[in-house]
Motif scaffolding. Structure first.
Motif, PDB file in Angstrom:
ATOM      1  N   LYS A  41      -1.400  -4.475   7.472  1.00 26.02           N
ATOM      2  CA  LYS A  41      -0.348  -4.279   8.468  1.00 26.02           C
ATOM      3  C   LYS A  41       0.912  -5.000   8.000  1.00 26.02           C
ATOM      4  O   LYS A  41       0.878  -6.159   7.626  1.00 26.02           O
ATOM      5  N   GLU A  42       2.012  -4.254   8.021  1.00 30.21           N
ATOM      6  CA  GLU A  42       3.308  -4.792   7.601  1.00 30.21           C
ATOM      7  C   GLU A  42       4.301  -4.668   8.746  1.00 30.21           C
ATOM      8  O   GLU A  42       4.088  -3.887   9.677  1.00 30.21           O
ATOM      9  N   PRO A  43       5.393  -5.409   8.678  1.00 28.19           N
ATOM     10  CA  PRO A  43       6.435  -5.251   9.691  1.00 28.19           C
ATOM     11  C   PRO A  43       6.874  -3.787   9.762  1.00 28.19           C
ATOM     12  O   PRO A  43       6.999  -3.113   8.745  1.00 28.19           O
ATOM     13  N   GLY A  44       7.057  -3.299  10.951  1.00 24.25           N
ATOM     14  CA  GLY A  44       7.452  -1.909  11.141  1.00 24.25           C
ATOM     15  C   GLY A  44       6.280  -0.982  11.411  1.00 24.25           C
ATOM     16  O   GLY A  44       6.475   0.154  11.816  1.00 24.25           O
ATOM     17  N   MET A  45       5.063  -1.446  11.172  1.00 26.72           N
ATOM     18  CA  MET A  45       3.882  -0.650  11.515  1.00 26.72           C
ATOM     19  C   MET A  45       3.586  -0.923  12.981  1.00 26.72           C
ATOM     20  O   MET A  45       3.064  -1.967  13.342  1.00 26.72           O
ATOM     21  N   ASP A  46       3.950   0.038  13.819  1.00 28.17           N
ATOM     22  CA  ASP A  46       3.873  -0.175  15.259  1.00 28.17           C
ATOM     23  C   ASP A  46       2.497   0.052  15.858  1.00 28.17           C
ATOM     24  O   ASP A  46       2.241  -0.348  16.987  1.00 28.17           O
ATOM     25  N   ASN A  47       1.614   0.700  15.109  1.00 29.92           N
ATOM     26  CA  ASN A  47       0.303   1.006  15.677  1.00 29.92           C
ATOM     27  C   ASN A  47      -0.724   1.176  14.567  1.00 29.92           C
ATOM     28  O   ASN A  47      -0.395   1.158  13.385  1.00 29.92           O
ATOM     29  N   ALA A  48      -1.963   1.343  14.979  1.00 28.37           N
ATOM     30  CA  ALA A  48      -3.055   1.488  14.015  1.00 28.37           C
ATOM     31  C   ALA A  48      -2.906   2.747  13.172  1.00 28.37           C
ATOM     32  O   ALA A  48      -3.298   2.760  12.007  1.00 28.37           O
ATOM     33  N   GLU A  49      -2.314   3.791  13.754  1.00 30.11           N
ATOM     34  CA  GLU A  49      -2.128   5.029  12.998  1.00 30.11           C
ATOM     35  C   GLU A  49      -1.258   4.816  11.763  1.00 30.11           C
ATOM     36  O   GLU A  49      -1.506   5.420  10.712  1.00 30.11           O
ATOM     37  N   ALA A  50      -0.248   3.966  11.856  1.00 32.74           N
ATOM     38  CA  ALA A  50       0.621   3.686  10.713  1.00 32.74           C
ATOM     39  C   ALA A  50      -0.152   2.972   9.606  1.00 32.74           C
ATOM     40  O   ALA A  50       0.027   3.255   8.421  1.00 32.74           O
ATOM     41  N   LEU A  51      -1.033   2.063   9.993  1.00 27.08           N
ATOM     42  CA  LEU A  51      -1.859   1.358   9.012  1.00 27.08           C
ATOM     43  C   LEU A  51      -2.841   2.310   8.337  1.00 27.08           C
ATOM     44  O   LEU A  51      -2.984   2.313   7.109  1.00 27.08           O
ATOM     45  N   VAL A  52      -3.495   3.145   9.131  1.00 26.75           N
ATOM     46  CA  VAL A  52      -4.435   4.113   8.570  1.00 26.75           C
ATOM     47  C   VAL A  52      -3.693   5.094   7.657  1.00 26.75           C
ATOM     48  O   VAL A  52      -4.189   5.462   6.585  1.00 26.75           O
ATOM     49  N   ASP A  76       5.764   1.374   1.153  1.00 27.26           N
ATOM     50  CA  ASP A  76       5.859   2.718   0.595  1.00 27.26           C
ATOM     51  C   ASP A  76       5.783   2.775  -0.929  1.00 27.26           C
ATOM     52  O   ASP A  76       6.225   3.720  -1.546  1.00 27.26           O
ATOM     53  N   GLN A  77       5.203   1.740  -1.543  1.00 24.30           N
ATOM     54  CA  GLN A  77       4.968   1.751  -2.988  1.00 24.30           C
ATOM     55  C   GLN A  77       3.479   1.612  -3.240  1.00 24.30           C
ATOM     56  O   GLN A  77       2.812   0.790  -2.617  1.00 24.30           O
ATOM     57  N   VAL A  78       2.983   2.398  -4.187  1.00 23.98           N
ATOM     58  CA  VAL A  78       1.572   2.370  -4.542  1.00 23.98           C
ATOM     59  C   VAL A  78       1.365   1.431  -5.716  1.00 23.98           C
ATOM     60  O   VAL A  78       2.116   1.457  -6.684  1.00 23.98           O
ATOM     61  N   HIS A  79       0.342   0.604  -5.610  1.00 18.26           N
ATOM     62  CA  HIS A  79      -0.064  -0.304  -6.678  1.00 18.26           C
ATOM     63  C   HIS A  79      -1.473   0.089  -7.086  1.00 18.26           C
ATOM     64  O   HIS A  79      -2.343   0.232  -6.244  1.00 18.26           O
ATOM     65  N   SER A  80      -1.689   0.264  -8.379  1.00 21.60           N
ATOM     66  CA  SER A  80      -2.943   0.821  -8.870  1.00 21.60           C
ATOM     67  C   SER A  80      -3.745  -0.223  -9.636  1.00 21.60           C
ATOM     68  O   SER A  80      -3.190  -1.064 -10.345  1.00 21.60           O
ATOM     69  N   ALA A  81      -5.059  -0.111  -9.519  1.00 20.94           N
ATOM     70  CA  ALA A  81      -5.983  -0.888 -10.342  1.00 20.94           C
ATOM     71  C   ALA A  81      -7.118   0.051 -10.720  1.00 20.94           C
ATOM     72  O   ALA A  81      -7.489   0.928  -9.969  1.00 20.94           O
ATOM     73  N   GLY A  82      -7.647  -0.147 -11.876  1.00 18.72           N
ATOM     74  CA  GLY A  82      -8.764   0.675 -12.334  1.00 18.72           C
ATOM     75  C   GLY A  82      -9.286   0.134 -13.635  1.00 18.72           C
ATOM     76  O   GLY A  82      -8.869  -0.925 -14.084  1.00 18.72           O
TER      77      GLY A  82
END
Length: 86
Positions: A41-52, A76-82
């Motif tokens: 959860k980050e600032p601006g995520m107003d509800n659980a739907e935003a987190l999901v 809004d940035q993707v960080h990858s590991a693999g």
């Protein structure tokens, strides 16, 4: 709650564990992998739907980048590991 760094570490541990499994249902044994999407959860995520939604975007990014990968989403940035970038 768990912070994103701890979530990434846990996700990577699960990914590696699953990747190391050899399942004997036929000869030769099959190997499985998982893709993981993480978000916190980050600032601006107003509800659980935003987190999901953020976790879902990270999961689709992991699948798009290939098998056996985990991705997280922050601001809004993707960080990858693999396997190749742990």
């Amino acid at each position: 709650g768990t912070d994103l760094a701890a979530g990434r570490q846990t996700g990577e541990l699960r990914r590696k564990t699953v990747a190391s499994l050899k399942i004997s249902v036929a000869d030769p044994a099959i190997q499985v992998s998982i893709s993981i999407g993480l978000a916190c959860k980050e600032p601006g995520m107003d509800n659980a739907e935003a987190l999901v939604s953020a976790a879902d975007k990270a999961l689709y990014a992991a699948k798009h980048l290939g098998r056996n990968r985990s991705c997280s989403m922050t601001r809004d940035q993707v960080h990858s590991a693999g396997p190749a970038c742990i």
